[in-house]
Design a protein around this motif. Structure first.
Motif, PDB file in Angstrom:
ATOM      1  N   ALA A  78     -40.424 -13.859 -11.671  1.00 21.90           N
ATOM      2  CA  ALA A  78     -40.758 -14.296 -11.711  1.00 21.90           C
ATOM      3  C   ALA A  78     -40.811 -15.856 -11.508  1.00 21.90           C
ATOM      4  O   ALA A  78     -40.143 -15.466 -10.395  1.00 21.90           O
ATOM      5  N   GLY A  79     -41.365 -17.064 -11.104  1.00 23.17           N
ATOM      6  CA  GLY A  79     -41.319 -18.124 -11.361  1.00 23.17           C
ATOM      7  C   GLY A  79     -42.059 -18.635  -9.464  1.00 23.17           C
ATOM      8  O   GLY A  79     -43.084 -17.957  -9.197  1.00 23.17           O
ATOM      9  N   LYS A  80     -42.106 -19.631  -8.808  1.00 19.63           N
ATOM     10  CA  LYS A  80     -42.484 -19.861  -7.683  1.00 19.63           C
ATOM     11  C   LYS A  80     -42.931 -19.125  -6.563  1.00 19.63           C
ATOM     12  O   LYS A  80     -43.526 -18.854  -6.072  1.00 19.63           O
ATOM     13  N   LEU A  81     -41.437 -18.374  -6.176  1.00 23.89           N
ATOM     14  CA  LEU A  81     -40.884 -18.127  -5.579  1.00 23.89           C
ATOM     15  C   LEU A  81     -41.811 -16.125  -5.946  1.00 23.89           C
ATOM     16  O   LEU A  81     -42.628 -15.880  -4.343  1.00 23.89           O
ATOM     17  N   HIS A  82     -41.697 -16.303  -6.361  1.00 26.10           N
ATOM     18  CA  HIS A  82     -42.779 -14.780  -7.301  1.00 26.10           C
ATOM     19  C   HIS A  82     -44.070 -14.772  -6.711  1.00 26.10           C
ATOM     20  O   HIS A  82     -44.303 -14.340  -6.207  1.00 26.10           O
ATOM     21  N   GLU A  83     -44.897 -16.065  -7.448  1.00 18.61           N
ATOM     22  CA  GLU A  83     -45.950 -16.028  -6.781  1.00 18.61           C
ATOM     23  C   GLU A  83     -46.336 -16.548  -5.423  1.00 18.61           C
ATOM     24  O   GLU A  83     -47.599 -15.600  -5.007  1.00 18.61           O
ATOM     25  N   ILE A  92     -51.854  -9.009   2.516  1.00 21.06           N
ATOM     26  CA  ILE A  92     -51.368  -8.543   3.600  1.00 21.06           C
ATOM     27  C   ILE A  92     -51.663  -6.585   3.195  1.00 21.06           C
ATOM     28  O   ILE A  92     -51.309  -5.417   4.216  1.00 21.06           O
ATOM     29  N   GLY A  93     -51.448  -6.224   1.920  1.00 19.55           N
ATOM     30  CA  GLY A  93     -52.569  -4.883   1.292  1.00 19.55           C
ATOM     31  C   GLY A  93     -50.799  -4.495   1.075  1.00 19.55           C
ATOM     32  O   GLY A  93     -50.772  -2.865   1.410  1.00 19.55           O
ATOM     33  N   PHE A  94     -49.964  -5.155   0.819  1.00 16.60           N
ATOM     34  CA  PHE A  94     -48.885  -4.375   0.593  1.00 16.60           C
ATOM     35  C   PHE A  94     -47.570  -4.992  -1.645  1.00 16.60           C
ATOM     36  O   PHE A  94     -48.442  -5.617  -1.983  1.00 16.60           O
ATOM     37  N   ASP A  95     -47.995  -3.416  -1.683  1.00 16.20           N
ATOM     38  CA  ASP A  95     -47.694  -3.091  -2.824  1.00 16.20           C
ATOM     39  C   ASP A  95     -45.994  -3.279  -3.313  1.00 16.20           C
ATOM     40  O   ASP A  95     -45.296  -2.760  -3.109  1.00 16.20           O
ATOM     41  N   LEU A  96     -45.618  -4.825  -3.640  1.00  9.71           N
ATOM     42  CA  LEU A  96     -44.461  -5.253  -3.851  1.00  9.71           C
ATOM     43  C   LEU A  96     -43.846  -4.764  -5.446  1.00  9.71           C
ATOM     44  O   LEU A  96     -44.957  -5.239  -6.206  1.00  9.71           O
ATOM     45  N   ALA A  97     -42.724  -4.254  -5.385  1.00  7.38           N
ATOM     46  CA  ALA A  97     -42.378  -3.498  -6.107  1.00  7.38           C
ATOM     47  C   ALA A  97     -40.781  -3.885  -6.431  1.00  7.38           C
ATOM     48  O   ALA A  97     -40.346  -3.338  -5.401  1.00  7.38           O
ATOM     49  N   TYR A  98     -40.328  -5.206  -7.113  1.00  7.07           N
ATOM     50  CA  TYR A  98     -38.662  -5.337  -7.199  1.00  7.07           C
ATOM     51  C   TYR A  98     -37.735  -4.214  -7.023  1.00  7.07           C
ATOM     52  O   TYR A  98     -37.650  -3.431  -8.474  1.00  7.07           O
ATOM     53  N   LEU A 387     -48.440 -11.429   9.431  1.00  4.98           N
ATOM     54  CA  LEU A 387     -47.367 -11.802   7.955  1.00  4.98           C
ATOM     55  C   LEU A 387     -46.226 -11.072   7.056  1.00  4.98           C
ATOM     56  O   LEU A 387     -46.253  -9.576   7.564  1.00  4.98           O
ATOM     57  N   VAL A 388     -45.012 -11.388   7.385  1.00  8.50           N
ATOM     58  CA  VAL A 388     -43.444 -10.846   7.797  1.00  8.50           C
ATOM     59  C   VAL A 388     -43.982 -10.826   6.124  1.00  8.50           C
ATOM     60  O   VAL A 388     -43.936 -11.691   5.290  1.00  8.50           O
ATOM     61  N   ARG A 389     -43.646  -9.410   5.539  1.00  7.07           N
ATOM     62  CA  ARG A 389     -43.843  -8.513   4.048  1.00  7.07           C
ATOM     63  C   ARG A 389     -43.291  -9.276   3.072  1.00  7.07           C
ATOM     64  O   ARG A 389     -41.896  -9.432   3.674  1.00  7.07           O
ATOM     65  N   PRO A 390     -43.322  -9.744   1.705  1.00  9.20           N
ATOM     66  CA  PRO A 390     -41.842 -10.166   0.869  1.00  9.20           C
ATOM     67  C   PRO A 390     -40.920  -9.321   0.753  1.00  9.20           C
ATOM     68  O   PRO A 390     -40.667  -8.051   0.766  1.00  9.20           O
ATOM     69  N   PRO A 391     -39.910  -9.231   0.629  1.00 15.35           N
ATOM     70  CA  PRO A 391     -38.651  -8.307   0.481  1.00 15.35           C
ATOM     71  C   PRO A 391     -38.299  -7.810  -1.515  1.00 15.35           C
ATOM     72  O   PRO A 391     -38.752  -8.601  -1.611  1.00 15.35           O
ATOM     73  N   ALA A 392     -38.388  -6.626  -0.836  1.00 11.34           N
ATOM     74  CA  ALA A 392     -38.184  -6.461  -2.521  1.00 11.34           C
ATOM     75  C   ALA A 392     -37.422  -7.209  -2.896  1.00 11.34           C
ATOM     76  O   ALA A 392     -36.600  -6.303  -5.018  1.00 11.34           O
ATOM     77  N   SER A 393     -36.287  -6.612  -2.473  1.00 10.72           N
ATOM     78  CA  SER A 393     -34.291  -7.368  -3.358  1.00 10.72           C
ATOM     79  C   SER A 393     -34.146  -8.915  -3.173  1.00 10.72           C
ATOM     80  O   SER A 393     -35.286  -9.486  -2.571  1.00 10.72           O
ATOM     81  N   ARG A 394     -33.387  -9.323  -4.343  1.00  8.12           N
ATOM     82  CA  ARG A 394     -33.677 -10.746  -4.093  1.00  8.12           C
ATOM     83  C   ARG A 394     -33.198 -11.567  -2.791  1.00  8.12           C
ATOM     84  O   ARG A 394     -32.679 -11.136  -2.063  1.00  8.12           O
ATOM     85  N   LEU A 395     -33.446 -12.341  -2.490  1.00  7.74           N
ATOM     86  CA  LEU A 395     -33.580 -13.445  -1.676  1.00  7.74           C
ATOM     87  C   LEU A 395     -32.793 -14.244  -2.068  1.00  7.74           C
ATOM     88  O   LEU A 395     -33.546 -15.539  -2.919  1.00  7.74           O
ATOM     89  N   GLY A 396     -31.589 -14.241  -1.672  1.00  7.98           N
ATOM     90  CA  GLY A 396     -30.279 -15.349  -1.757  1.00  7.98           C
ATOM     91  C   GLY A 396     -29.219 -14.953  -1.952  1.00  7.98           C
ATOM     92  O   GLY A 396     -29.195 -13.532  -2.500  1.00  7.98           O
ATOM     93  N   PRO A 397     -28.225 -15.507  -2.122  1.00  6.76           N
ATOM     94  CA  PRO A 397     -26.353 -14.779  -3.028  1.00  6.76           C
ATOM     95  C   PRO A 397     -26.951 -14.179  -4.082  1.00  6.76           C
ATOM     96  O   PRO A 397     -28.254 -14.292  -4.817  1.00  6.76           O
TER      97      PRO A 397
END
Length: 515
Positions: A78-83, A92-98, A387-397
């Motif tokens: 959720a949120g802007k980061l998720h968007e 990049i054709g990546f299936d993002l699943a947190y 373009l580096v893919r987004p992480p599936a885990s939390r970004l941050g502490p």
């Protein structure tokens, strides 16, 4: 995230390359993640750690800013980061699943993870000398201390053991000097002062038992994913030399202890060395040679080492040449030196006719990079914009509550959380000194009785002679006495004086005890 053969790193779009992956077969050929502050190095490290874990490869990394702890929690859907992440994943054709990843937390200070320790003997004189920035003469005395500890069966486990050993050398400098060379009291004092500085920086918490078992950082979770070991380094970075020396020690232990495995299908362990420039700043030639040797040979043990730093020039050329997988984020070129470093960075890549590498390194934005991964037969891949893919885990502490829950669920707490102080150099030298003191006291009593016997004959006649028998004189020290016995008897001779009592209190009560 993971293709059949490798770790998916990122992909393309109109200006970018086809999907880029780090082949697992060449994951032990080491790598480099470089770029200016704020360009996305930490996210790239997180992405690679996720990929290796998914492939069943354990990972060890240092969390310098506290951000990488988020690997233990799923990302926020959720949120802007998720968007932003969803948009990039679609591009990049990546299936993002947190999802979360299996994580073990470690901390030298035992505040944000299980305590991580090493013994003084395991660290060795070379790394300890580097840690304390000792001179050549002082390093020589450190080598003498380790040699004598081996010969006298005096285990060096923690700092008080090493401090006791140095006092032992100082007490017996004349005899030791005949065997190993002159040992000046000023040199002993200088090393003791550096040990005090190290202790004040938290080094006393690094040295001791139970020492880290390498097998405990090379495990997999129940679902087959590699466990990600995260060393809390935000506080440790206040002592950068301690941070760099500990990580180098861990690499050396892996190199020395693990068996040869040749070229495995995937690494046995991947080791990320963040803030790698700290390892090489003002490093002596012998230390750089050791790092180069480890980087060159440890791949045959199945271990991949990835250096993370701001500029590729932070890594010596002899080490840089061993790094086959590279992710280069943006470099800034504001000064003449910056421009020179940028040209050198671009020259390390196999050119791509579609764009100029130097220009691309300047232009890529946050979360973008130029990449080059080893291809078939270990050949360097052509440089690509990625373009580096987004992480599936939390970004941050993560929160302290979340961290505490993970630590409570870990089975390693029973093994590491409580320190062990077993019999070692400090205790054995103290015991020998105590025995020598008792022997000296027992030897003094017969001598006193002999004097009384003589006085009785002089003043009391035969009656006195019957009541007082002369004793055998105390035996002299044998030439075959060990150095440790000589040390103990030297202590004993001083026990009857006020200065001797002060010395015992100062040495056995002050230097040997943790401050």
């Amino acid at each position: 995230m993971l293709t059949e053969n490798g770790v998916f790193v990122g992909g393309g779009g109109d200006l970018y390359a086809t999907p880029q992956e780090l082949l697992l077969k060449y994951g032990n050929r080491h790598g480099l993640i470089a770029g200016a502050t704020g360009t996305g190095k930490t996210v790239t490290l997180q992405v690679l750690a996720e990929g290796f874990s998914t492939a069943g490869v354990p990972v060890f990394l240092a969390d310098v800013k506290g951000d990488l702890a988020g690997l233990a929690m799923p990302g926020n859907a959720a949120g802007k980061l998720h968007e932003a992440f969803s948009k990039r994943a679609a591009t990049i054709g990546f299936d993002l699943a947190y999802r979360a990843f299996p994580v073990t937390f470690w901390d030298m200070f035992a505040e944000q993870g299980h305590p991580v320790r090493a013994t003084v003997s395991e660290m060795g004189p070379l790394l300890l000398s580097r840690l304390m920035n000792l001179s050549e003469a002082q390093e020589g005395v450190m080598n003498i201390a380790f040699r004598l500890a081996d010969e006298e069966a005096l285990p060096l486990l923690d700092l008080k053991d090493l401090q006791a050993m140095l006092v032992f050398i100082g007490q017996n400098a004349a005899e030791i000097g005949l065997r190993y060379g002159n040992v000046a009291p000023a040199t002993i004092g200088a090393i003791q002062r550096q040990l005090l500085v190290l202790e004040n920086q938290g080094g006393a918490k690094l040295f001791g038992e139970p020492a880290l078992d390498l097998a405990d950082i090379m495990t997999t979770a129940a679902d087959g994913r590699g466990r990600i070991n995260i060393l809390a380094a935000d506080k440790l970075m206040a002592s950068p030399r301690l941070y760099a020396t500990f990580l180098l020690w861990l690499l050396s232990e892996l190199f020395e202890e693990l068996p040869e495995v040749g070229d495995p299908d995937k690494p046995r362990l991947v080791f990320f060395f963040d803030e790698a420039h700290l390892l090489f700043d003002d490093a002596p030639k012998a230390l750089v040679s050791k790092v180069e040797q480890v980087a060159r040979l440890i791949r045959s043990k199945g271990v991949g080492v990835y250096f993370v730093t701001q500029n590729p020039t932070d890594v010596p050329d002899v080490v840089l040449g061993q790094l086959g997988n590279r992710v280069q984020h943006a470099l800034r070129a504001f000064t003449a030196r910056d421009q020179k470093d940028l040209r050198r960075a671009a020259e390390n890549y196999r050119a791509n006719p579609r764009f100029d590498t130097e220009t691309a390194i300047k232009e890529v934005g946050t979360g973008e990079a130029v990449t080059s991964f080893l291809q078939a037969k270990g050949a360097p891949g052509m440089v690509e914009r990625t373009l580096v893919r987004p992480p599936a885990s939390r970004l941050g502490p993560i929160t302290p509550v979340e961290r505490a829950e993970i630590l409570r669920a870990s089975s390693l707490g029973q093994k590491y959380d409580a320190p062990i102080d077993r019999d070692s150099a400090h205790e054995r030298l103290a015991a020998r000194a105590a025995r020598a003191a008792n022997d000296a006291a027992a030897g003094a009593a017969p001598e006193e009785a002999s004097r009384e016997f003589a006085n009785a004959r002089r003043y009391g006649g035969a009656a006195g002679a019957k009541t007082a028998k002369p004793a055998k004189p105390a035996s002299r020290s044998s030439r075959s006495d060990s150095i440790a016995e000589t040390f103990g008897k030297s202590f004993a001779r001083q026990l009857g004086t006020k200065s001797g009592q002060a010395l015992v209190r100062g040495v056995l009560g002050g230097l040997f005890k943790s401050r």
